[in-house]
Motif scaffolding. Structure first.
Motif, PDB file in Angstrom:
ATOM      1  N   GLU A  61       0.828  -1.208   0.000  1.00  0.00           N
ATOM      2  CA  GLU A  61       0.000   0.000   0.000  1.00  0.00           C
ATOM      3  C   GLU A  61       0.858   1.253   0.000  1.00  0.00           C
ATOM      4  O   GLU A  61       0.541   2.242  -0.677  1.00  0.00           O
ATOM      5  CB  GLU A  61      -0.909  -0.024   1.230  1.00  0.00           C
ATOM      6  CG  GLU A  61      -1.929   1.101   1.285  1.00  0.00           C
ATOM      7  CD  GLU A  61      -2.853   0.963   2.475  1.00  0.00           C
ATOM      8  OE1 GLU A  61      -2.693   1.743   3.430  1.00  0.00           O
ATOM      9  OE2 GLU A  61      -3.726   0.083   2.450  1.00  0.00           O
ATOM     10  N   THR A  62       1.961   1.242   0.763  1.00  0.00           N
ATOM     11  CA  THR A  62       2.823   2.426   0.835  1.00  0.00           C
ATOM     12  C   THR A  62       3.396   2.786  -0.533  1.00  0.00           C
ATOM     13  O   THR A  62       3.552   3.967  -0.857  1.00  0.00           O
ATOM     14  CB  THR A  62       3.979   2.197   1.825  1.00  0.00           C
ATOM     15  OG1 THR A  62       4.637   0.953   1.515  1.00  0.00           O
ATOM     16  CG2 THR A  62       3.471   2.155   3.258  1.00  0.00           C
ATOM     17  N   GLU A  63       3.711   1.769  -1.351  1.00  0.00           N
ATOM     18  CA  GLU A  63       4.245   2.022  -2.704  1.00  0.00           C
ATOM     19  C   GLU A  63       3.186   2.662  -3.591  1.00  0.00           C
ATOM     20  O   GLU A  63       3.476   3.604  -4.344  1.00  0.00           O
ATOM     21  CB  GLU A  63       4.737   0.713  -3.333  1.00  0.00           C
ATOM     22  CG  GLU A  63       5.323   0.907  -4.719  1.00  0.00           C
ATOM     23  CD  GLU A  63       5.758  -0.393  -5.384  1.00  0.00           C
ATOM     24  OE1 GLU A  63       5.938  -0.387  -6.624  1.00  0.00           O
ATOM     25  OE2 GLU A  63       5.917  -1.409  -4.678  1.00  0.00           O
ATOM     26  N   ILE A  64       1.964   2.166  -3.501  1.00  0.00           N
ATOM     27  CA  ILE A  64       0.895   2.702  -4.352  1.00  0.00           C
ATOM     28  C   ILE A  64       0.532   4.120  -3.915  1.00  0.00           C
ATOM     29  O   ILE A  64       0.274   4.993  -4.756  1.00  0.00           O
ATOM     30  CB  ILE A  64      -0.331   1.774  -4.322  1.00  0.00           C
ATOM     31  CG1 ILE A  64       0.060   0.390  -4.874  1.00  0.00           C
ATOM     32  CG2 ILE A  64      -1.470   2.347  -5.171  1.00  0.00           C
ATOM     33  CD1 ILE A  64      -0.993  -0.665  -4.701  1.00  0.00           C
ATOM     34  N   ILE A  65       0.519   4.356  -2.613  1.00  0.00           N
ATOM     35  CA  ILE A  65       0.265   5.716  -2.117  1.00  0.00           C
ATOM     36  C   ILE A  65       1.325   6.667  -2.647  1.00  0.00           C
ATOM     37  O   ILE A  65       1.020   7.778  -3.097  1.00  0.00           O
ATOM     38  CB  ILE A  65       0.239   5.737  -0.565  1.00  0.00           C
ATOM     39  CG1 ILE A  65      -1.007   5.017  -0.046  1.00  0.00           C
ATOM     40  CG2 ILE A  65       0.280   7.182  -0.046  1.00  0.00           C
ATOM     41  CD1 ILE A  65      -1.013   4.806   1.455  1.00  0.00           C
ATOM     42  N   SER A  66       2.583   6.222  -2.639  1.00  0.00           N
ATOM     43  CA  SER A  66       3.678   7.043  -3.143  1.00  0.00           C
ATOM     44  C   SER A  66       3.515   7.335  -4.639  1.00  0.00           C
ATOM     45  O   SER A  66       3.755   8.462  -5.097  1.00  0.00           O
ATOM     46  CB  SER A  66       5.016   6.340  -2.886  1.00  0.00           C
ATOM     47  OG  SER A  66       6.079   7.092  -3.405  1.00  0.00           O
ATOM     48  N   ASP A 101     -10.931  -1.667  -2.889  1.00  0.00           N
ATOM     49  CA  ASP A 101     -10.736  -1.178  -4.264  1.00  0.00           C
ATOM     50  C   ASP A 101     -10.359   0.297  -4.354  1.00  0.00           C
ATOM     51  O   ASP A 101     -10.536   0.908  -5.407  1.00  0.00           O
ATOM     52  CB  ASP A 101     -11.999  -1.421  -5.107  1.00  0.00           C
ATOM     53  CG  ASP A 101     -12.380  -2.884  -5.167  1.00  0.00           C
ATOM     54  OD1 ASP A 101     -11.468  -3.719  -5.230  1.00  0.00           O
ATOM     55  OD2 ASP A 101     -13.594  -3.179  -5.141  1.00  0.00           O
ATOM     56  N   ARG A 102      -9.822   0.859  -3.283  1.00  0.00           N
ATOM     57  CA  ARG A 102      -9.481   2.286  -3.341  1.00  0.00           C
ATOM     58  C   ARG A 102      -8.399   2.558  -4.385  1.00  0.00           C
ATOM     59  O   ARG A 102      -8.445   3.573  -5.080  1.00  0.00           O
ATOM     60  CB  ARG A 102      -9.025   2.783  -1.967  1.00  0.00           C
ATOM     61  CG  ARG A 102     -10.145   2.959  -0.974  1.00  0.00           C
ATOM     62  CD  ARG A 102     -11.175   3.959  -1.437  1.00  0.00           C
ATOM     63  NE  ARG A 102     -10.644   5.309  -1.574  1.00  0.00           N
ATOM     64  CZ  ARG A 102     -11.223   6.273  -2.276  1.00  0.00           C
ATOM     65  NH1 ARG A 102     -12.339   6.034  -2.953  1.00  0.00           N
ATOM     66  NH2 ARG A 102     -10.691   7.476  -2.337  1.00  0.00           N
ATOM     67  N   ASN A 143      -7.020   7.677   3.319  1.00  0.00           N
ATOM     68  CA  ASN A 143      -7.896   7.566   2.152  1.00  0.00           C
ATOM     69  C   ASN A 143      -7.848   6.185   1.502  1.00  0.00           C
ATOM     70  O   ASN A 143      -8.721   5.835   0.723  1.00  0.00           O
ATOM     71  CB  ASN A 143      -7.508   8.645   1.128  1.00  0.00           C
ATOM     72  CG  ASN A 143      -8.525   8.791   0.020  1.00  0.00           C
ATOM     73  OD1 ASN A 143      -9.716   8.592   0.221  1.00  0.00           O
ATOM     74  ND2 ASN A 143      -8.061   9.155  -1.161  1.00  0.00           N
ATOM     75  N   PHE A 144      -6.805   5.401   1.830  1.00  0.00           N
ATOM     76  CA  PHE A 144      -6.683   4.065   1.241  1.00  0.00           C
ATOM     77  C   PHE A 144      -7.460   3.005   1.999  1.00  0.00           C
ATOM     78  O   PHE A 144      -7.479   1.845   1.603  1.00  0.00           O
ATOM     79  CB  PHE A 144      -5.209   3.678   1.133  1.00  0.00           C
ATOM     80  CG  PHE A 144      -4.690   3.820  -0.266  1.00  0.00           C
ATOM     81  CD1 PHE A 144      -4.431   2.716  -1.051  1.00  0.00           C
ATOM     82  CD2 PHE A 144      -4.496   5.070  -0.816  1.00  0.00           C
ATOM     83  CE1 PHE A 144      -3.976   2.850  -2.354  1.00  0.00           C
ATOM     84  CE2 PHE A 144      -4.040   5.220  -2.114  1.00  0.00           C
ATOM     85  CZ  PHE A 144      -3.783   4.100  -2.883  1.00  0.00           C
TER      86      PHE A 144
END
Length: 231
Positions: A129-134, A175-176, A170-171
């Motif tokens: 998740e941290t990679e996708i947020i970045s 499916d966010r 927000n994540f």
């Protein structure tokens, strides 16, 4: 904290600042939790001075708030905060979208498209998740960078730490990642066409959807906390 190692060339307080900020974003410290300067110094095996300096920087960022006992408490995002932060984002990032259409070179438009492909690949391979947020953060930052407006960038920089705090929350939910990528693509397609009105419309809708989702997350957390306290 066992994996944390000091980098001697970098001032200690800046290293602690980065580490404590990461711990806040990673949820090691919870919203509303009080930080004990003495205990942190003991945990890290250092004097209180660099810890104190790091905490002052975090207070400046808005991630810590001073309490009535000369200590600090982890910032708790409120619905009012979300509304205020996103009013700023909608205004500034809508302007960024318009400016990108005027200012960005073809190679820069291609860079934004490449970034969306990278995000899609990360989602499909099940990246953290941290990679996708970045990666999502990079999409918005590219729009600001390619707007060629340094004052706009400075204004957003003042709230960027709290915006990141919002992005992490927000994540939460199913499916966010896919929803956010879909909305980013809609904005990009209009940028590519040069349609300012549509690009601004889709950016505004995207950020408004974030607001509504964040409000739902915060309300759910309040309900969970109330339930826990009444057991």
């Amino acid at each position: 904290m066992d994996n944390f190692k000091l980098d001697k060339p970098t001032p200690y307080y800046l290293q602690f600042y980065s580490q404590l900020k990461k711990m806040i974003f990673d949820g090691v410290f919870k919203p509303g939790e009080r930080l004990n300067e003495t205990q942190l110094a003991k945990d890290f095996g250092v004097s209180r001075s660099p810890i104190r300096e790091a905490m002052r920087l975090l207070e400046k960022d808005g991630l810590l708030t001073a309490d009535d006992r000369n200590g600090f408490v982890i910032y708790s995002l409120s619905i009012k905060d979300v509304e205020e932060i996103y009013k700023i984002r909608i205004s500034l990032e809508s302007l960024a979208v318009e400016l990108v259409i005027d200012e960005a070179a073809e190679s820069e438009i291609e860079r934004i498209e490449q970034q969306l492909r990278e995000t899609e690949e990360a989602i499909h391979k099940g990246a953290k998740e941290t990679e996708i947020i970045s990666l999502n953060e990079t999409f918005h930052q590219l729009l600001v960078d390619f707007s060629r407006n340094s004052q706009l960038a400075k204004l957003l920089e003042h709230v960027n730490v709290l915006i990141h705090f919002c992005r992490v929350l927000n994540f939460k939910g199913d499916d966010r990642a896919e929803v956010i990528l879909h909305e980013h693509r809609k904005v990009f397609e209009e940028i590519k066409k040069g349609d300012k009105a549509k690009a601004v419309q889709y950016m505004t809708e995207h950020l408004q959807h974030d607001v509504e989702h964040l409000k739902g997350v915060l309300k759910a957390e309040e309900t969970d906390e109330s339930s826990r306290l009444t057991r």
